[in-house]
Design a protein around this motif. Structure first.
Motif, mmCIF file in Angstrom:
data_model
loop_
_atom_site.group_PDB
_atom_site.id
_atom_site.type_symbol
_atom_site.label_atom_id
_atom_site.label_comp_id
_atom_site.label_asym_id
_atom_site.label_seq_id
_atom_site.Cartn_x
_atom_site.Cartn_y
_atom_site.Cartn_z
ATOM 1 N N GLU A 298 -6.009 55.258 28.825
ATOM 2 C CA GLU A 298 -4.591 55.203 29.159
ATOM 3 C C GLU A 298 -3.736 55.679 27.984
ATOM 4 O O GLU A 298 -4.073 55.453 26.821
ATOM 5 N N ARG B 221 4.593 51.245 34.918
ATOM 6 C CA ARG B 221 5.551 51.406 36.030
ATOM 7 C C ARG B 221 6.783 50.512 35.877
ATOM 8 O O ARG B 221 7.890 50.930 36.165
ATOM 9 N N ARG C 22 8.876 52.723 27.081
ATOM 10 C CA ARG C 22 8.099 53.503 28.067
ATOM 11 C C ARG C 22 6.592 53.371 27.834
ATOM 12 O O ARG C 22 5.810 53.645 28.735
ATOM 13 N N SER C 23 6.173 52.957 26.636
ATOM 14 C CA SER C 23 4.738 52.722 26.458
ATOM 15 C C SER C 23 4.412 51.231 26.530
ATOM 16 O O SER C 23 3.339 50.814 26.105
ATOM 17 N N ASN D 258 3.896 55.003 20.426
ATOM 18 C CA ASN D 258 3.017 54.808 21.577
ATOM 19 C C ASN D 258 1.873 53.889 21.172
ATOM 20 O O ASN D 258 1.009 54.262 20.381
ATOM 21 N N ARG E 159 9.613 53.021 37.006
ATOM 22 C CA ARG E 159 9.645 54.120 36.009
ATOM 23 C C ARG E 159 11.070 54.560 35.637
ATOM 24 O O ARG E 159 11.232 55.534 34.911
ATOM 25 N N ARG F 247 0.923 56.537 30.767
ATOM 26 C CA ARG F 247 1.287 57.186 32.037
ATOM 27 C C ARG F 247 1.358 56.188 33.195
ATOM 28 O O ARG F 247 2.154 56.358 34.118
ATOM 29 N N ALA F 248 0.548 55.139 33.143
ATOM 30 C CA ALA F 248 0.482 54.206 34.272
ATOM 31 C C ALA F 248 1.552 53.114 34.209
ATOM 32 O O ALA F 248 1.672 52.314 35.139
ATOM 33 N N SER G 15 -6.594 56.926 34.929
ATOM 34 C CA SER G 15 -7.113 56.184 33.770
ATOM 35 C C SER G 15 -7.983 55.005 34.189
ATOM 36 O O SER G 15 -8.863 54.583 33.442
ATOM 37 N N ASP H 96 -3.678 54.953 38.823
ATOM 38 C CA ASP H 96 -3.691 56.074 37.876
ATOM 39 C C ASP H 96 -5.149 56.425 37.549
ATOM 40 O O ASP H 96 -5.995 55.528 37.443
ATOM 41 N N TYR I 170 -0.568 52.858 22.875
ATOM 42 C CA TYR I 170 -1.891 53.297 23.349
ATOM 43 C C TYR I 170 -2.546 54.216 22.327
ATOM 44 O O TYR I 170 -3.749 54.134 22.061
#
Ligand SMILES: [Zn+2]
Length: 509
Positions: free
Chosen positions: A430, A436, A123-124, A350, A449, A433-434, A415, A413, A352
């Motif tokens: 970021e 996709r 997801r990241s 994560n 997502r 969240r962005a 960001s 997004d 980021y």
């Protein structure tokens, strides 16, 4: 306008692309042609050839495509312990987090934790994870469960077992002298020796010699040089050279680990790196996780031999380890990858978060000028981790001939509004969240997502089902550590009071 390569199976159009030699502040807009698992072309704009049937298409205008991140240091054995601890010194943390402290785990728990960790990585935008897994006591069914879970979810894994042949008690300064002998059996470290079982021989026979499988790459995981005899390190390096696979080992994560080297390696000037150099263990196969307490002359040896590092800023701060010498490593040209380490010490898988901390620690840790930290953070999270895994020719870049391992971010997004510098906004703003879409080996793993390969809600339910047992065991461990606290504190104070010749911790008053 170029003709779309004939064998294209997926045509991504109108997307900003982080090209290896492109402008990472304002990446150019291009089309990407993918054939099965590989990128076969990148051009400003493609069109179909005469009579060419249209392949699957993705109109990605307003989006950014990145090479998949490589989480170059991670342990899936304690995913369920995320968020359980506040600040705690590394030596003490080991008693909370490592498998030798726990009763044997169920296969259901092993599967649930492996998938949960992989979900968070993906997801990241991580498409590759180096899992340095401790299975203690070793159980082949646990290993098979982990590998099957990775296969099911579709992430690329550089898999190693973590091992050592010296007892943890013998490798932490002052523990043996401070703790009453009746507590010695409770003190362990990252990899305790397996009695009557040659884990390395087993790993070679069942894994290294097995038929190749998609997205599965092997590595070797000697826990730390001080936890391995010269004989075990020599066997490790011989295997790495024979199979051309990487080695990952912890080094100088804490001041205690640097002090241990000073105390027991006087013939090598108190240096683990000089010991490993003398034992012919250094070279491009070698990756040293953490490297916080490397001395300047040791950094030079890494640069000379091609051995690399994997930095894990999140865990290093929470475990009170200190600030790694990032700028010195960069200026010396030492390879740097980035990792998120255990969930119990880094909490977040994560990239980021890891990139942002890397960049900020480089900025404040050394006021000399160095390479631009945000760009270096992105390189470490992609190319650096890929090269360390001996996969630099296949992943970590978006270019023809590379694997289709990528993430696609929505630039609407906040960001990225306004778009001043993609590189700096990725690293400093970021947070994931962005993200996709995520693709690994040419397969969509996350599309719009949502996971394509697994049922995320069902896995979260599997996690909840195993948590009562995990929480009970964790509570028992917490109570046990509380009983040991006076001696843990005494040993920690002795480490703090001893000079190791360099300083990596801020001294504020
Ligand atoms: Zn680690």
């Amino acid at each position: 306008m170029s003709l779309l390569p004939e064998n294209t199976t997926l045509w991504i159009s109108g997307v900003r692309v982080l090209l290896p030699d492109g402008d990472w502040h304002q990446p150019e807009i291009a089309d990407i042609a993918i054939a099965d698992d590989m990128i076969v072309g990148i051009a400003p704009r493609y069109e179909l050839g005469p009579g060419q049937a249209p392949p699957e298409t993705l109109d990605a205008r307003g989006h950014l495509v990145l090479p998949g991140f490589v989480n170059a240091h991670y342990h899936s054995h304690d995913v369920l312990a995320k968020g359980t601890l506040e600040e705690v010194p590394l030596e003490q943390w080991r008693l909370f987090a490592l498998p030798a402290q726990y009763p044997p785990r169920s296969l259901a728990e092993v599967r649930a934790r492996t998938l949960l960790g992989a979900i968070e990585c993906l997801r990241s935008g991580m498409t590759t994870v180096q899992d340095m897994l401790t299975l203690y006591p070793f159980d082949p069914a646990h290993l098979a469960t982990v590998l099957q879970a990775y296969k099911d979810i579709g992430i690329r894994v550089v898999f190693s077992l973590q091992y050592g042949d010296r007892k943890g008690l013998d490798t932490v300064p002052f523990w043996k002298e401070v703790f009453p002998p009746e507590f010695h059996h409770l003190l362990s470290s990252a990899a305790e020796p397996e009695k009557n079982f040659d884990l390395l021989a087993y790993f070679e026979a069942t894994c290294l010699k097995a038929a190749p499988q998609p997205r599965l790459h092997w590595a070797l995981g000697p826990s730390a040089p001080e936890r391995c005899t010269p004989e075990l390190m020599a066997r490790t390096v011989a295997l790495a050279r024979r199979y051309d696979i990487p080695v990952y080992s912890h080094i100088y994560e804490s001041k205690g680990m640097a002090l241990q080297a000073r105390l027991e390696l006087q013939q090598y000037g108190g240096s683990l790196i000089r010991r490993l150099e003398a034992e012919d263990c250094l070279g491009p196969h070698m990756n040293f996780a953490h490297s916080v307490w490397l001395a300047p002359d040791e950094i030079e040896i890494l640069a000379k031999t091609g051995a690399g590092t994997v930095l894990n800023p999140q865990g290093n701060l929470k475990m009170q380890c200190g600030l790694p010498p990032i700028k010195s490593l960069m200026n010396a040209g030492v390879r740097i990858g980035l990792g998120c380490d255990n969930c119990s010490c880094s909490d977040a898988q994560n990239m980021y978060a890891a990139m942002k901390l890397f960049s900020l620690l480089a900025t404040v840790g050394d006021l000399r000028k160095g390479p631009p930290p945000a760009l270096e953070a992105l390189k470490a999270a992609t190319e650096g981790g890929a090269q360390g895994a001996r996969l630099g020719h296949l992943i970590g870049k978006l270019a023809p001939g590379y694997k289709a391992d990528l993430s696609i971010l929505d630039l609407s997004d906040p960001s990225f509004v306004p778009l001043n510098s993609v590189a700096r906004q990725l690293v400093h703003i970021e947070g994931g969240r962005a993200v996709r879409h995520v693709m690994v080996d040419g397969n969509w793993v996350i599309k719009d997502r949502r996971f394509v390969t697994i049922d995320e809600a069902a896995i979260f339910a599997e996690v909840e089902a195993v948590m009562p047992t995990f929480r009970k065991d964790f509570a028992d461990i917490t109570a046990r550590v509380a009983r040991l606290q006076p001696w843990l504190d005494e040993a920690q104070q002795k480490i703090a009071d001893t000079d190791v010749g360099i300083e990596r911790l801020p001294r504020l008053s």
